[in-house]
Scaffold this motif. Structure first.
Motif, mmCIF file in Angstrom:
data_model
loop_
_atom_site.group_PDB
_atom_site.id
_atom_site.type_symbol
_atom_site.label_atom_id
_atom_site.label_comp_id
_atom_site.label_asym_id
_atom_site.label_seq_id
_atom_site.Cartn_x
_atom_site.Cartn_y
_atom_site.Cartn_z
ATOM 1 N N UNK A 1 0.863 -1.195 0.000
ATOM 2 C CA UNK A 1 0.000 0.000 0.000
ATOM 3 C C UNK A 1 0.894 1.237 0.000
ATOM 4 N N UNK A 2 0.609 2.161 -0.889
ATOM 5 C CA UNK A 2 1.435 3.359 -1.002
ATOM 6 C C UNK A 2 0.555 4.602 -1.127
ATOM 7 N N UNK A 3 1.137 5.738 -0.777
ATOM 8 C CA UNK A 3 0.467 7.030 -0.888
ATOM 9 C C UNK A 3 1.289 7.917 -1.812
ATOM 10 N N UNK A 4 0.632 8.496 -2.802
ATOM 11 C CA UNK A 4 1.281 9.444 -3.701
ATOM 12 C C UNK A 4 1.116 10.849 -3.135
ATOM 13 N N UNK A 5 2.236 11.487 -2.796
ATOM 14 C CA UNK A 5 2.216 12.867 -2.323
ATOM 15 C C UNK A 5 2.794 13.738 -3.426
ATOM 16 N N UNK A 6 1.931 14.524 -4.050
ATOM 17 C CA UNK A 6 2.354 15.440 -5.106
ATOM 18 C C UNK A 6 2.502 16.837 -4.518
ATOM 19 N N UNK A 7 3.566 17.538 -4.865
ATOM 20 C CA UNK A 7 3.760 18.902 -4.371
ATOM 21 C C UNK A 7 3.881 19.838 -5.558
ATOM 22 N N UNK A 8 3.304 21.032 -5.421
ATOM 23 C CA UNK A 8 3.276 21.975 -6.529
ATOM 24 C C UNK A 8 3.251 23.397 -6.010
ATOM 25 N N UNK A 9 3.471 24.330 -6.886
ATOM 26 C CA UNK A 9 3.468 25.739 -6.515
ATOM 27 C C UNK A 9 2.174 26.408 -6.950
ATOM 28 N N UNK A 10 1.689 27.274 -6.099
ATOM 29 C CA UNK A 10 0.551 28.117 -6.436
ATOM 30 C C UNK A 10 0.976 29.562 -6.550
ATOM 31 N N UNK A 11 2.285 29.778 -6.667
ATOM 32 C CA UNK A 11 2.850 31.118 -6.803
ATOM 33 C C UNK A 11 3.794 31.104 -8.006
ATOM 34 N N UNK B 1 0.092 22.134 -1.924
ATOM 35 C CA UNK B 1 0.292 23.320 -2.756
ATOM 36 C C UNK B 1 0.813 24.470 -1.906
ATOM 37 N N UNK B 2 1.876 25.106 -2.364
ATOM 38 C CA UNK B 2 2.438 26.270 -1.676
ATOM 39 C C UNK B 2 1.792 27.531 -2.228
ATOM 40 N N UNK B 3 1.240 28.365 -1.323
ATOM 41 C CA UNK B 3 0.593 29.612 -1.720
ATOM 42 C C UNK B 3 1.148 30.742 -0.863
ATOM 43 N N UNK B 4 0.854 31.971 -1.255
ATOM 44 C CA UNK B 4 1.234 33.126 -0.452
ATOM 45 C C UNK B 4 0.474 33.115 0.864
ATOM 46 N N UNK B 5 1.166 33.494 1.935
ATOM 47 C CA UNK B 5 0.553 33.535 3.257
ATOM 48 C C UNK B 5 0.063 34.944 3.562
ATOM 49 N N UNK C 1 10.921 19.988 -2.005
ATOM 50 C CA UNK C 1 10.488 19.263 -0.813
ATOM 51 C C UNK C 1 11.712 18.668 -0.123
ATOM 52 N N UNK C 2 11.682 18.630 1.219
ATOM 53 C CA UNK C 2 12.795 18.107 1.994
ATOM 54 C C UNK C 2 12.594 16.611 2.214
ATOM 55 N N UNK D 1 10.012 10.642 -7.214
ATOM 56 C CA UNK D 1 9.876 10.417 -8.646
ATOM 57 C C UNK D 1 10.970 11.180 -9.382
ATOM 58 N N UNK D 2 11.451 10.615 -10.483
ATOM 59 C CA UNK D 2 12.457 11.303 -11.289
ATOM 60 C C UNK D 2 11.813 12.052 -12.444
ATOM 61 N N UNK D 3 10.492 11.938 -12.597
ATOM 62 C CA UNK D 3 9.805 12.585 -13.722
ATOM 63 C C UNK D 3 8.736 13.582 -13.283
ATOM 64 N N UNK D 4 8.370 13.583 -11.991
ATOM 65 C CA UNK D 4 7.310 14.474 -11.521
ATOM 66 C C UNK D 4 7.608 14.915 -10.099
ATOM 67 N N UNK D 5 6.886 15.929 -9.623
ATOM 68 C CA UNK D 5 7.025 16.400 -8.241
ATOM 69 C C UNK D 5 6.218 15.493 -7.314
ATOM 70 N N UNK D 6 6.644 14.251 -7.203
ATOM 71 C CA UNK D 6 5.916 13.237 -6.437
ATOM 72 C C UNK D 6 6.852 12.522 -5.475
ATOM 73 N N UNK D 7 6.280 12.123 -4.333
ATOM 74 C CA UNK D 7 6.908 11.150 -3.448
ATOM 75 C C UNK D 7 5.964 9.971 -3.298
ATOM 76 N N UNK D 8 6.511 8.769 -3.284
ATOM 77 C CA UNK D 8 5.718 7.579 -2.969
ATOM 78 C C UNK D 8 6.002 7.230 -1.515
ATOM 79 N N UNK D 9 4.974 7.333 -0.663
ATOM 80 C CA UNK D 9 5.132 7.084 0.771
ATOM 81 C C UNK D 9 4.828 5.614 1.070
ATOM 82 N N UNK D 10 5.596 5.049 1.996
ATOM 83 C CA UNK D 10 5.589 3.608 2.203
ATOM 84 C C UNK D 10 5.337 3.235 3.665
#
Length: 342
Positions: free
Chosen positions: A191-201, A331-335, A207-208, A222-231
């Protein structure tokens, strides 16, 4: 000196943060670590920091000087009580698989992890700080050692207000193997979780990794997208209080590559000062025996206060990486909160 496994958070200037009854002089905690076995031990720095400045390692003793930030109002729910904590992993240099300089620098496989030591600090307005210590097992289960914490004690480093000692001792719990760890109704397939990160600015984000892991294996970027596969590790009984329900979580910081101070390859690799920290995204996973996993997402501000950005997390979505069971988007947005001067 042990190496840093996590990138340091961007620091803010204290004068830019409103004060609420901070001590008249700086307050520090001495965390001493030692071995109660024949093997030597090391500590992971900077560790997992929540409303704490980066600790100062001693060059002459097995000590860290911990630095709370009482003036950070982002660390107070009521504007009067500061709450901070700091956790560090203890590594055992245990021959024959782990006894050389290479292992001490890079904490490679073969070096048992004894667990975590955590210092908790509460500072109510008009009162002295209350400092306590707790310990926890390694995220991936027992590995033949554990951490015991003693204190409070009188400091002997000449600069701290209180001292605690973390001692690594032999554990009565056996180190796990794939055949000796009972399964608790894990899915028929991983079972895995796809965590996608992106910019809204306009700025790009990073991602760290590996992040702050609790009962989770190291994520796969991922080497092709802004993704982490969580395990998650459903078979780890150390992650279940009743032997039937697994609970795991994983947190990652989001860094903003915001010109003019942070826009180059050097910053993207080392997450240096000048790169704003947008905050944390955390994935929580609960797996009850006989039921499907329940996965949720939460976010939190940077440990050292707002820096002009924040993280927002989506509701669960259908994954599109071809390997995961569920997907979340950070998603990262302005605060809207005031920016710390850095």
């Amino acid at each position: 000196m042990v190496s840093s496994l996590r990138c340091a958070l961007t620091l803010g200037i204290l004068l830019a943060v409103p004060s609420f009854a901070a001590p008249s002089s700086p307050y520090h905690v001495q965390l001493h670590y030692e071995t109660g076995t024949e093997a030597k031990v090391g500590i992971i720095v900077p560790g997992i920091l929540s409303c704490m400045n980066i600790p100062d390692p001693s060059v002459t003793a097995n000590d860290l000087k911990l630095n709370p930030v009482f003036t950070n109002t982002a660390c107070s729910e009521d504007g009067k009580t500061y709450r901070g904590k700091e956790s560090h992993g203890l590594i055992v240099y245990d021959p024959p698989n782990c006894d050389g300089v290479f292992h001490k620098v890079f904490h490679k496989k073969g070096c048992p992890n004894a667990g975590l030591v955590t210092i908790h600090i509460t500072k109510e307005e008009g009162k002295d700080p209350v400092v306590t210590c707790s310990t926890g097992p390694p995220a991936l289960g027992p590995q033949g050692y554990k951490v015991q914490c003693s204190g409070p004690q009188l400091p002997d480093d000449g600069r701290s207000n209180v001292k605690f000692t973390a001692t690594v001792v032999k554990s009565t719990l056996a180190a796990p193997t794939l055949t000796t760890v009972p399964a608790l109704a894990a899915p028929s397939s991983p079972y895995h979780v796809q965590l996608h990160y992106e910019t809204g600015v306009e700025a790009k984000v990073g991602i760290i990794v590996p992040g702050i892991l609790s009962c989770m294996n190291i994520p796969d970027p991922s080497v092709t997208a802004n993704d982490l596969k969580l395990n998650p590790v459903f078979t780890n009984t150390a992650c279940s209080e009743d032997g039937k329900t697994y609970r795991g979580k994983e947190s990652h910081g989001l860094i903003v590559y915001d010109p003019p101070n942070c826009d180059g390859v050097f910053h993207k690799v080392f997450h240096k000062k000048g790169c704003p920290n947008a905050g944390l995204v955390t994935i929580h996973i609960t797996k009850e025996e006989g039921k499907d996993p329940v996965v949720t997402c939460s976010t939190g501000p940077p440990a050292l206060g707002p820096q002009g950005f924040e993280v927002r997390c989506s509701s669960p979505q259908a994954p599109d990486d071809g390997i995961s069971n569920v997907k979340f988007i950070a998603t990262v947005v302005k605060s809207q909160e005031a920016l710390l001067v850095v």
